[in-house]
Design an enzyme around this catalytic site. Structure first.
Site, PDB file in Angstrom:
ATOM      1  N   GLU A 237     -10.664  23.919  -3.337  1.00 34.33           N
ATOM      2  CA  GLU A 237     -10.574  22.733  -4.198  1.00 34.33           C
ATOM      3  C   GLU A 237     -10.513  23.115  -5.675  1.00 34.33           C
ATOM      4  OE1 GLU A 237      -9.880  19.690  -3.438  1.00 34.33           O
ATOM      5  OE2 GLU A 237      -9.808  20.285  -1.337  1.00 34.33           O
TER       6      GLU A 237
ATOM      7  N   CYS B 226       4.466   9.750  -2.565  1.00 32.93           N
ATOM      8  CA  CYS B 226       4.295   8.877  -3.732  1.00 32.93           C
ATOM      9  C   CYS B 226       4.235   9.763  -4.972  1.00 32.93           C
ATOM     10  CB  CYS B 226       3.036   8.029  -3.582  1.00 32.93           C
ATOM     11  SG  CYS B 226       2.992   6.606  -4.700  1.00 32.93           S
TER      12      CYS B 226
ATOM     13  N   CYS C  57       9.840   5.456  -2.141  1.00 28.49           N
ATOM     14  CA  CYS C  57      10.463   4.124  -2.190  1.00 28.49           C
ATOM     15  C   CYS C  57      11.794   4.139  -2.928  1.00 28.49           C
ATOM     16  CB  CYS C  57       9.501   3.114  -2.825  1.00 28.49           C
ATOM     17  SG  CYS C  57       8.859   3.597  -4.434  1.00 28.49           S
TER      18      CYS C  57
ATOM     19  N   CYS D 259       8.749   4.713   2.961  1.00 26.43           N
ATOM     20  CA  CYS D 259       7.327   4.588   2.648  1.00 26.43           C
ATOM     21  C   CYS D 259       6.675   3.549   3.567  1.00 26.43           C
ATOM     22  CB  CYS D 259       7.145   4.186   1.189  1.00 26.43           C
ATOM     23  SG  CYS D 259       5.403   3.951   0.773  1.00 26.43           S
TER      24      CYS D 259
ATOM     25  N   CYS E  29       3.179  -2.528  -1.302  1.00 29.47           N
ATOM     26  CA  CYS E  29       3.001  -1.954  -2.633  1.00 29.47           C
ATOM     27  C   CYS E  29       3.463  -2.923  -3.715  1.00 29.47           C
ATOM     28  CB  CYS E  29       3.780  -0.641  -2.719  1.00 29.47           C
ATOM     29  SG  CYS E  29       3.742   0.117  -4.333  1.00 29.47           S
TER      30      CYS E  29
END
Length: 380
Positions: free
Chosen positions: A40, A197, A204, A211, A217
């Site tokens: 991470e 995204c 999209c 999507c 959305c």
DNA sequence: AACACGGGGGG
DNA sequence: CCCCCAGTGTT
């Protein structure tokens, strides 16, 4: 009452992940908090392709939190060199020592305790808690902020505290109900933001990708995906000039350890003169003596100048940081003999041992470009 | 709340 | 060349 997006989001996302998520990455599917934590931290500000090369190397060199805690900071920085944001490496080392001294070498499992550790903020604490302990804790990195800002057409800059608090609250509401879903859900969120995204080419607006949220959305429904999240114009970064000394003596180069709070903090670099703003047109051209006095302020410059010969103007390197652009003028110098060094941050480094030191990327590239460094000298 | 902190990818 | 990307700590 019909189910809302908030109710359905996590399961829809997990379904998307089962078909399109990234899998097989070396840090995935682990519950060892140490392995999760290192991945991470490394994945902050660093792309997956880079981490793919460096993560296994780091884990091999420091296999446990105890080994990392026991290492010298220079070893950690040498292993981190080239990844940037070197405070991450210093915090990593510091955090490992905290885990050993305060928690007996075992990471705490709750996000609040994790967040108290050096270098772990709220989002990374959530990720570690979710992956390693299945805690229902949200993450909110830039990918997640973008997803939520679009799904709910959230106006306002992300820096705004109210906007940011609202996003955290939303991220919390969207969590799956089952703790056992937390790892795959968290991974799915990261993957969806990174690959579908995306900032510039969201699914999209693509012909290849469909999507799963196109009917939910709010940004897409008004054809405004690219308008979210709101971006803030930022000023152009200022430009600076400096000089750097590449001093050779026999098979050694003079390196200087940088102060830990500076750019390239804690790394070993060439001695450098003060930075001068390029806009400062009144500045005088520095003499070689000026450069020496600025670069080696604690040394007695007289004997140095006497011991130096073959002073040549080397390359001019441009390096771009987030908030600064720096032009480095290299001066190549041969010192006729090794001089006694007064400050502890100066060291003659045999070229063959350069790999043991963490070097700034542009310095590493410079030395590679000169024929004095052989292949392998810079490998550690 | 604003800024500091590197390096890499894409146009 | 230029623009874009990105968590945490410090001030």
């Amino acid at each position: 009452m019909s189910k809302t997006l908030i109710d359905l989001f996590s399961q829809k996302l997990i379904t998307w992940h089962s078909r399109h998520g990234r899998s097989g990455l070396p840090w995935q599917g682990k519950r060892d908090p140490y392995a999760v934590w290192v991945s991470e931290i490394m994945l902050q500000q660093t792309q997956v392709a880079t981490v793919l090369e460096r993560y296994p190397r780091f884990m091999k060199r420091f296999p446990t939190v105890k080994k990392l805690a026991a290492a010298h900071i220079d070893e950690v920085l040498a292993e981190w060199a080239g990844l940037g944001y070197y405070s991450r490496a210093r915090n990593l080392h510091n955090c490992a020592q905290q885990v050993v001294s305060e928690f007996g070498g075992r990471f705490p499992s709750d996000p609040d305790s994790l967040e108290k550790l050096k270098g772990i903020g709220r989002s990374t604490a959530g990720a570690i808690a979710a992956f390693a302990f299945h805690a229902r804790a949200p993450i909110l990195d830039a990918n997640v902020k973008r997803i939520l800002a679009r799904l709910f057409a959230i106006e306002g800059a992300l820096q705004n505290k109210l906007v940011n608090d609202g996003l955290w609250s939303l991220a919390d509401k969207l969590l799956p109900k089952k703790p056992s879903d937390m790892p795959v859900y968290t991974q799915a969120l990261m993957d969806f933001g990174a690959t579908w995204c995306t900032s510039r080419k969201p699914a999209c607006l693509s012909n290849e990708k469909k999507c799963p949220f196109e009917k939910d959305c709010q940004a897409n429904l008004i054809n405004q995906a690219l308008s979210f999240p709101q971006k803030i114009m930022k000023a152009k970064s200022p430009e600076f000039d400096c000089n750097m000394l590449l001093i050779r003596s026999g098979n050694s180069i003079l390196l200087q350890k940088r102060p830990s709070r500076a750019i390239w903090g804690g790394l070993w670099s060439l001695p450098e003169s003060n930075w001068v703003a390029k806009s400062d047109k009144k500045r005088k051209l520095p003499t070689f003596k000026n450069i020496f006095e600025e670069s080696l302020p604690n040394e007695n410059v007289g004997p140095w100048l006497k011991a130096c010969k073959d002073v040549t103007l080397g390359s001019r390197i441009k390096h771009v940081f987030t908030h600064r652009r720096l032009w480095m003028q290299i001066w190549e110098v041969t010192a006729s003999r090794n001089l006694e060094l007064k400050s502890e941050d100066l060291r003659w480094i045999p070229i063959r041992q350069l790999g043991r030191y963490g070097l700034p990327q542009p310095i590493k590239i410079l030395l590679q470009g000169l024929n004095l460094v052989r292949d392998g000298d810079l490998k550690n």
